[in-house]
Design a protein around this motif. Sequence first.
Motif, short mmCIF file in Angstrom:
data_model
loop_
_atom_site.label_atom_id
_atom_site.label_comp_id
_atom_site.label_asym_id
_atom_site.label_seq_id
_atom_site.Cartn_x
_atom_site.Cartn_y
_atom_site.Cartn_z
N ASN A 113 0.83 -1.22 0.00
CA ASN A 113 0.00 0.00 0.00
C ASN A 113 0.85 1.25 0.00
O ASN A 113 0.32 2.36 -0.07
CB ASN A 113 -0.90 0.00 1.23
N PHE A 114 2.15 1.09 0.12
CA PHE A 114 3.01 2.27 0.25
C PHE A 114 4.08 2.26 -0.84
O PHE A 114 5.25 2.48 -0.57
CB PHE A 114 3.64 2.30 1.64
N ARG A 116 6.18 3.66 -3.76
CA ARG A 116 6.60 4.96 -4.27
C ARG A 116 7.14 4.81 -5.68
O ARG A 116 7.67 5.75 -6.26
CB ARG A 116 7.65 5.56 -3.36
N ASP A 159 8.05 12.06 -6.95
CA ASP A 159 8.64 11.58 -5.70
C ASP A 159 9.54 12.66 -5.10
O ASP A 159 10.32 13.31 -5.81
CB ASP A 159 9.48 10.33 -5.99
N PRO A 160 9.44 12.87 -3.79
CA PRO A 160 10.24 13.93 -3.16
C PRO A 160 11.75 13.76 -3.35
O PRO A 160 12.49 14.74 -3.24
CB PRO A 160 9.87 13.83 -1.68
N GLY A 181 5.64 15.06 -4.04
CA GLY A 181 4.69 14.06 -3.58
C GLY A 181 3.59 13.81 -4.59
O GLY A 181 3.34 14.63 -5.47
N ILE A 182 2.94 12.67 -4.41
CA ILE A 182 1.91 12.23 -5.35
C ILE A 182 0.78 13.25 -5.42
O ILE A 182 0.29 13.72 -4.40
CB ILE A 182 1.34 10.86 -4.90
N ARG A 184 0.83 16.24 -6.42
CA ARG A 184 1.22 17.64 -6.22
C ARG A 184 2.07 18.12 -7.39
O ARG A 184 2.70 17.33 -8.08
CB ARG A 184 2.02 17.79 -4.93
N VAL B 116 3.68 3.98 9.07
CA VAL B 116 3.58 5.33 8.50
C VAL B 116 4.28 6.33 9.43
O VAL B 116 5.05 7.20 8.97
CB VAL B 116 2.10 5.72 8.30
N PHE B 126 6.67 10.90 1.26
CA PHE B 126 5.58 10.48 0.37
C PHE B 126 4.44 9.82 1.16
O PHE B 126 3.30 9.81 0.70
CB PHE B 126 6.11 9.52 -0.70
N LEU B 127 4.74 9.33 2.35
CA LEU B 127 3.69 8.68 3.16
C LEU B 127 2.59 9.67 3.57
O LEU B 127 1.46 9.28 3.82
CB LEU B 127 4.31 8.03 4.40
N ASP B 129 1.23 11.71 1.67
CA ASP B 129 0.28 11.91 0.57
C ASP B 129 -0.67 10.74 0.39
O ASP B 129 -1.53 10.76 -0.46
CB ASP B 129 1.07 12.11 -0.74
N ILE B 130 -0.48 9.71 1.17
CA ILE B 130 -1.31 8.51 1.00
C ILE B 130 -2.53 8.60 1.92
O ILE B 130 -2.40 8.92 3.10
CB ILE B 130 -0.49 7.24 1.31
N LEU B 132 -4.78 7.36 4.29
CA LEU B 132 -4.53 6.25 5.20
C LEU B 132 -5.79 5.45 5.53
O LEU B 132 -5.72 4.22 5.70
CB LEU B 132 -3.89 6.78 6.48
N VAL B 135 -6.56 2.56 3.23
CA VAL B 135 -5.50 1.56 3.40
C VAL B 135 -5.76 0.76 4.67
O VAL B 135 -5.71 -0.49 4.67
CB VAL B 135 -4.10 2.24 3.46
#
Lengths: 333, 169
Positions: A113-114, A116, A159-160, A181-182, A184, B116, B126-127, B129-130, B132, B135
């Motif tokens: 779920n994470f 990048r 990606d930052p 970031g996603i 943005r 997270v 980047f976390l 921006d997700i 949560l 998820v």
Amino acid sequence: MITALALITIDFRGDGAGAPRDGVLDALGPVRSAVDWVTSPFGNAWRGITDYDELEAQNDRLRAQLDEERGESLEVAELQRRLLALEDLLDVRGSETSARRLIARVIDAPLSNFERTVEIDRGSSDGIEVGMPVESGSGLVGRVVQVGISRARVELVTDPSFAAHVRLVRSADTGVVEGNGIGRNLTVRFVDLETVVIPGETVVTSGLDGSQFPSGIVVGTVVAARPNPVTGTQEVDVAPSADLGRLSLVQVVLFRPTVIDNRTPSEDEPSEGDTPVDPDVPVQVPRPAEDDGETTDEGANASLGQIGLPAYTSASRSTIIWVVADPSRAEMH
Amino acid sequence: MIPTRVRLILVLAGGLVLQASVVPVFAIDGRVVDIMMLLAVAGGLLGGADRGVAIGFGAGLGTDLLVQTPFGLWALVGAIVGYSVGVVFGGFSDGGRLLRLMTIGTALVVGTATFVMLGRLLGQDFLADISLVPVLLTVSLGGMVLSPIALRSMAWGLGMDRLPWEQSR
């Protein structure tokens, strides 16, 4: 827990986990392909159920886009022909136009779920290497950060940790684009304060020597600009051109950056294995990957006189050409 | 007779293969069930704190090999989750199915949130921006649905003939 903390520390030191991760990517590749083959009917049915509305909307959108682009493609082909003719006249080669592309399918199957990164179905067996740029039809997507034999992972431009040297097309001023970031906008930093930046202006990769990207790949369009009093420069917000949320097919640009090291020979004398260079003999500059003989039609032979007086090449550093800098003769194309 | 350590490795390796191959096929809007975290929770529930921390570490290390976050971060989270579940809930043999499901769901939510939080502390911006909530819902609900299989697999890995609550009946 101490072991886990030690692993994190080692990873942050950069001594990291590249090799084990590449190994797992390779080891699981055949299993995943087999499972994909077996489960694809179920997967498609599942996606049909969960993403039906989205797929219908996407279908309509793509039809409209296709109509629009049919007309544009004729215009682009004509412009491309004229550009090549002009490049021939000026005896320059835009690396962006000469680098070979490889089409890859984005594997729309998140492992976590994470994520990048996005995964593509091409790997080292196709000539893909870490650092190569990836673009979609509409612009820069990111760069390859991990390569297995048949798969690779791509870090997105948003990606930052992403950064690339870019050029504003209208003003020709340069800066460094960074992800935020996603979802943005990107930020271009270090643009001269005097430069007039207009919303809607196109931003492309600069392709300056040492840059990881060839010139001319569209990154996005300017949204707004604001001065940064701390650095005395401008920061420019840029909307990425590529639709990063709906990637299905991308192109990997088989490009290897040229690294120019302008140290003088006295700083680091030739060692065993270094080959003296005859100043009159053109040197093969390792530019796009096609120069390795894949589909060479233009080559990248550069006369050393164009960039300065030659010293020697290092056989142990195949991608580095050492030259004695001669500012009076230096030209940047 | 297969040694327990080998069994556990087989269970974790099987989980890793499933996570990398089958689970992504059934993603819901890009969100997936976290099999490896589920195995860490199952390890804590069935094995207690000592085994839970080791199983959680192994499960997390497997995830670390799949994703691009700092190597060892998932291992740390897995160890914390396995240990915590083992300390708080480990070894209980009664309490009913609902309590077990709630325990698993809560542990998965806390574990994911811990990842997270630690990730952001380690600069994984980047976390932020997700989204949560979706998820956490996917991880916890999916984990609860798959928990019978995970618990049985982990019980086999730990060399148990039956699940503890089945023995107490």
